[in-house]
Design a protein around this motif. Structure first.
Motif, mmCIF file in Angstrom:
data_model
loop_
_atom_site.group_PDB
_atom_site.id
_atom_site.type_symbol
_atom_site.label_atom_id
_atom_site.label_comp_id
_atom_site.label_asym_id
_atom_site.label_seq_id
_atom_site.Cartn_x
_atom_site.Cartn_y
_atom_site.Cartn_z
ATOM 1 N N TYR A 6 0.832 -1.055 0.031
ATOM 2 C CA TYR A 6 0.081 -0.099 0.075
ATOM 3 C C TYR A 6 0.851 1.361 -0.054
ATOM 4 C CZ TYR A 6 -3.161 3.753 1.664
ATOM 5 O OH TYR A 6 -3.614 4.982 2.061
ATOM 6 N N MET A 7 1.961 1.514 0.764
ATOM 7 C CA MET A 7 2.545 2.607 0.796
ATOM 8 C C MET A 7 3.277 3.047 -0.497
ATOM 9 S SD MET A 7 2.258 3.889 3.969
ATOM 10 C CE MET A 7 1.950 3.472 5.472
ATOM 11 N N PRO A 8 3.748 2.077 -1.268
ATOM 12 C CA PRO A 8 4.248 2.627 -2.496
ATOM 13 C C PRO A 8 3.203 3.277 -3.353
ATOM 14 C CG PRO A 8 5.028 0.571 -2.155
ATOM 15 C CD PRO A 8 3.946 0.646 -1.103
ATOM 16 N N LEU A 9 1.797 3.165 -2.926
ATOM 17 C CA LEU A 9 0.759 3.787 -3.901
ATOM 18 C C LEU A 9 0.526 5.030 -3.246
ATOM 19 C CD1 LEU A 9 -1.946 0.769 -3.929
ATOM 20 C CD2 LEU A 9 -0.192 1.440 -5.833
ATOM 21 N N VAL A 10 1.073 5.404 -2.077
ATOM 22 C CA VAL A 10 0.627 6.584 -1.461
ATOM 23 C C VAL A 10 1.111 7.584 -2.226
ATOM 24 C CG1 VAL A 10 1.324 7.937 0.762
ATOM 25 C CG2 VAL A 10 0.380 5.761 0.764
ATOM 26 N N VAL A 11 0.103 8.732 -2.465
ATOM 27 C CA VAL A 11 0.690 9.842 -3.214
ATOM 28 C C VAL A 11 1.234 11.081 -2.331
ATOM 29 C CG1 VAL A 11 -0.356 11.709 -4.920
ATOM 30 C CG2 VAL A 11 -1.232 9.261 -4.960
ATOM 31 N N ASN A 12 2.177 11.521 -2.634
ATOM 32 C CA ASN A 12 2.729 12.582 -1.653
ATOM 33 C C ASN A 12 2.903 12.350 -0.269
ATOM 34 O OD1 ASN A 12 2.975 14.136 -4.279
ATOM 35 N ND2 ASN A 12 1.083 14.970 -4.153
ATOM 36 N N GLY A 13 3.132 11.359 0.234
ATOM 37 C CA GLY A 13 2.980 10.840 1.407
ATOM 38 C C GLY A 13 1.969 11.120 2.224
ATOM 39 N N ALA A 14 0.648 11.075 1.687
ATOM 40 C CA ALA A 14 -0.655 11.074 2.300
ATOM 41 C C ALA A 14 -1.092 9.721 2.607
ATOM 42 C CB ALA A 14 -1.535 12.335 1.499
ATOM 43 N N ALA A 15 -0.698 8.872 3.436
ATOM 44 C CA ALA A 15 -0.979 7.700 3.888
ATOM 45 C C ALA A 15 -2.363 7.479 4.741
ATOM 46 C CB ALA A 15 -0.011 6.905 4.449
ATOM 47 N N ASP A 16 -3.160 6.639 4.213
ATOM 48 C CA ASP A 16 -4.491 6.815 5.023
ATOM 49 C C ASP A 16 -4.179 5.574 6.114
ATOM 50 O OD1 ASP A 16 -8.137 6.591 4.402
ATOM 51 O OD2 ASP A 16 -6.849 6.748 6.182
ATOM 52 N N TYR A 17 -3.733 5.898 7.293
ATOM 53 C CA TYR A 17 -3.717 4.916 8.205
ATOM 54 C C TYR A 17 -4.809 4.176 8.685
ATOM 55 C CZ TYR A 17 0.808 6.987 8.284
ATOM 56 O OH TYR A 17 2.069 7.306 8.077
ATOM 57 N N THR A 18 -5.938 4.956 8.405
ATOM 58 C CA THR A 18 -7.221 4.035 8.931
ATOM 59 C C THR A 18 -7.670 3.074 8.116
ATOM 60 O OG1 THR A 18 -8.802 5.553 7.365
ATOM 61 C CG2 THR A 18 -8.388 6.531 9.280
ATOM 62 N N ARG A 19 -6.940 2.905 7.024
ATOM 63 C CA ARG A 19 -6.985 1.692 6.021
ATOM 64 C C ARG A 19 -6.341 0.417 6.531
ATOM 65 N NH1 ARG A 19 -11.396 2.316 4.104
ATOM 66 N NH2 ARG A 19 -11.471 3.716 5.969
ATOM 67 N N PHE A 20 -5.774 0.601 7.746
ATOM 68 C CA PHE A 20 -5.089 -0.564 8.198
ATOM 69 C C PHE A 20 -5.977 -1.744 8.435
ATOM 70 C CE2 PHE A 20 -1.701 -2.918 10.029
ATOM 71 C CZ PHE A 20 -1.955 -3.309 11.396
ATOM 72 N N SER A 21 -6.903 -1.329 9.022
ATOM 73 C CA SER A 21 -7.816 -2.525 9.263
ATOM 74 C C SER A 21 -8.111 -3.491 8.117
ATOM 75 C CB SER A 21 -9.132 -2.296 9.798
ATOM 76 O OG SER A 21 -8.965 -1.115 10.966
ATOM 77 N N SER A 22 -8.047 -3.047 6.690
ATOM 78 C CA SER A 22 -8.498 -3.713 5.537
ATOM 79 C C SER A 22 -7.403 -4.897 5.810
ATOM 80 C CB SER A 22 -8.072 -3.119 4.384
ATOM 81 O OG SER A 22 -9.310 -2.165 4.494
ATOM 82 N N PHE A 23 -6.067 -4.328 5.968
ATOM 83 C CA PHE A 23 -4.919 -5.552 5.945
ATOM 84 C C PHE A 23 -5.116 -6.582 7.042
ATOM 85 C CE2 PHE A 23 -2.616 -4.145 2.429
ATOM 86 C CZ PHE A 23 -3.137 -2.577 2.184
ATOM 87 N N VAL A 24 -5.609 -5.985 8.205
ATOM 88 C CA VAL A 24 -5.861 -6.940 9.373
ATOM 89 C C VAL A 24 -6.771 -7.957 8.958
ATOM 90 C CG1 VAL A 24 -6.623 -7.107 11.825
ATOM 91 C CG2 VAL A 24 -5.080 -5.200 11.084
ATOM 92 N N GLU A 25 -7.853 -7.522 8.298
ATOM 93 C CA GLU A 25 -8.924 -8.477 7.949
ATOM 94 C C GLU A 25 -8.333 -9.450 6.912
ATOM 95 O OE1 GLU A 25 -12.202 -9.126 8.830
ATOM 96 O OE2 GLU A 25 -12.082 -7.239 10.349
#
Lengths: 338, 142
Positions: A187-206
């Motif tokens: 996911y991090m390689p997709l992040v545009v200009n460093g704006a990582a959405d950490y709320t999406r972490f739950s998707s990776f936990v699921e």
């Protein structure tokens, strides 16, 4: 255990504070102490939702009211005469703010337990304090810390569990570590200009929770890079819907809706009763009327298609149906010439 | 910082940034009392943005959102209206002012809504803020 009053100017906030470590990464090391204090003072969505006395604001009000902290912080002495905060960064930040605001009270010193600690002991205190603390870490922050302990500090899962004092489960720790690894790899390689959405972490936990889900994604011809793109594009409408991805990808219609829209639209397909179930529940009258309406509604190209292909499935089904209907009508009306 | 106070600070911060952009000959409208405001922003559809600015070359819509108020249906509808409006301007920009930790969330939501609305020509900026003894911000272009 001796509690000392340590002057605030001798205290350093912990740059490795797991709650905010991920926000410090782009900051130059010289500016980090100010940034740590600033970061600790921000409210989190969980704090906003909780409306309880666990927010930074509520803690500050409580400390101001009581003219000090009730629980001493924990610091570890450094060779240069300063003390590093191991547990209590927020309370130190609050003391500094109250001092700058000239709030009534003595905010120049803070009660602290001074304890020379090994690095492992520091980790144990952080985990015990924050996994059950009044302001628990956000999932991403927790996972980042656990991943660091496992990968960089080379602790075993059993050692990490021991630090948690039995309140964590081995499987949960493993899922968090794997989720952090996958999020960073894909996911991090997709992040545009460093704006990582950490709320999406739950998707990776699921993604880690459901057995066989990663294999199901691969069987459908996709990769974890694709999964990360779906997360980034908002195709996983609700993060718990990740657990249905195997069913969605296995159903052609649901898969089409998912790729065109999101899991919400795909789930509508999965939740529909099958056409066979609908048909077998319909009465003969309903089916007859429906068939008659369907035939009346055929357009010329559709009819031409059946004429051109009398052996096709639709033409053969109609002919079979005609045979059955003819036999039935002859019994209903023996004199008819069907 | 209570939620409404945080929202006010986020609005004030983005007003300051936008006012610099449209300083010469531009008009700035802020929803709420503000020294730099020429009045209330216009209603677009059924929503009124926090900030509306028209400069010599651009139109900017500014909106402040606290972290818990970004990823919901109402915000999606709001942002879609803003993107659709700005798509009809020669140079339209959306500026979203959010808490620092929510900048990534704001950026993802803006990208998603912009794509859904078919307004890929409209650029946006998400500004993540931290308020305290000093104010710190970082901008993420979209």
């Amino acid at each position: 255990m001796i509690v000392e009053n340590i002057p605030l100017e001798k205290i350093e906030l912990d740059e490795r504070n797991p709650r905010i470590a991920h926000t410090l990464e782009p900051i130059e090391s010289g500016a980090r102490q100010d940034f740590i204090a600033l970061s600790l003072g921000q409210s989190s969505p969980e704090d906003e939702d909780r409306h309880a006395g666990t927010t930074y604001t509520a803690l500050k009000a409580s400390i101001r009211q009581n003219l000090g902290v009730i629980s001493p912080i924990i610091v570890s002495p450094r060779d240069n005469g300063t003390y590093l905060v191991i547990e209590g960064n927020t309370r130190v930040a609050i003391y500094r703010e109250l001092a700058e605001e000239n709030s009534p009270g003595d905010w120049s010193k803070i009660p602290a337990i001074v304890q020379p600690l090994t690095e492992k002991a520091e980790h144990a205190i952080r985990l015990q304090a924050h996994l059950v603390g009044i302001r628990p870490w956000r999932p991403y922050a927790k996972a980042k810390y656990l991943h660091d302990l496992y990968v960089n500090q080379k602790l075993s899962i059993t050692e990490i569990l021991d630090f948690c004092g039995g309140i964590a489960r081995k499987r949960e720790i493993e899922q968090y570590i794997d989720a952090f690894r996958d999020m960073h790899a894909h996911y991090m390689p997709l992040v545009v200009n460093g704006a990582a959405d950490y709320t999406r972490f739950s998707s990776f936990v699921e993604l880690q929770k459901k057995p066989g889900l990663k294999q199901a994604i691969a069987r459908a011809g996709f990769t974890l890079d694709d999964f990360a793109k779906w997360v980034d594009d908002g195709k996983i409408a609700m993060q718990e819907n990740v657990r249905y991805l195997d069913r969605i990808l296995a159903n052609p219609d649901a898969k089409r809706e998912f790729l065109a829209h999101d899991t919400r639209e795909a789930m509508k397909i999965l939740e529909q009763p099958s056409s066979n179930a609908i048909m077998s529940g319909a009465s003969l009258e309903q089916l007859s009327k429906a068939l008659a309406a369907k035939v009346r509604g055929l357009n010329w190209p559709e009819v031409q298609s059946m004429i051109a292909n009398p052996e096709g499935t639709t033409s053969q089904a109609l002919l079979d149906c005609l045979d059955e209907v003819r036999n039935l009508v002859k019994q209903i009306q023996p004199d008819s010439d069907v | 910082m209570s939620e409404s106070y945080l929202h006010k600070r986020l609005v004030a911060a983005v007003v300051q940034e936008i006012s610099i952009r449209v300083s010469s000959g531009g008009l700035l409208f802020v929803d709420g009392a503000h020294d730099l405001s020429n009045g209330r922003p216009p209603t677009l559809g059924f929503v009124r943005p926090d900030v509306f600015a028209r400069g010599s070359k651009e139109v900017i819509i500014g909106e402040a959102k606290t972290a818990g108020d970004i990823d919901n249906g109402h915000t999606y509808e709001q942002l879609q209206i803003y993107f659709n409006y700005l798509a009809h301007e020669q140079r339209g920009e959306l500026w979203l002012s959010v808490p620092y930790d929510a900048a990534g969330l704001g950026h993802r939501v803006c990208r998603q809504v912009r794509r859904t609305a078919g307004c890929e020509s409209v650029s946006f900026v998400v500004i993540g803020w931290m308020f305290g003894r000093i104010a710190f911000s970082r901008s993420f272009l979209g």
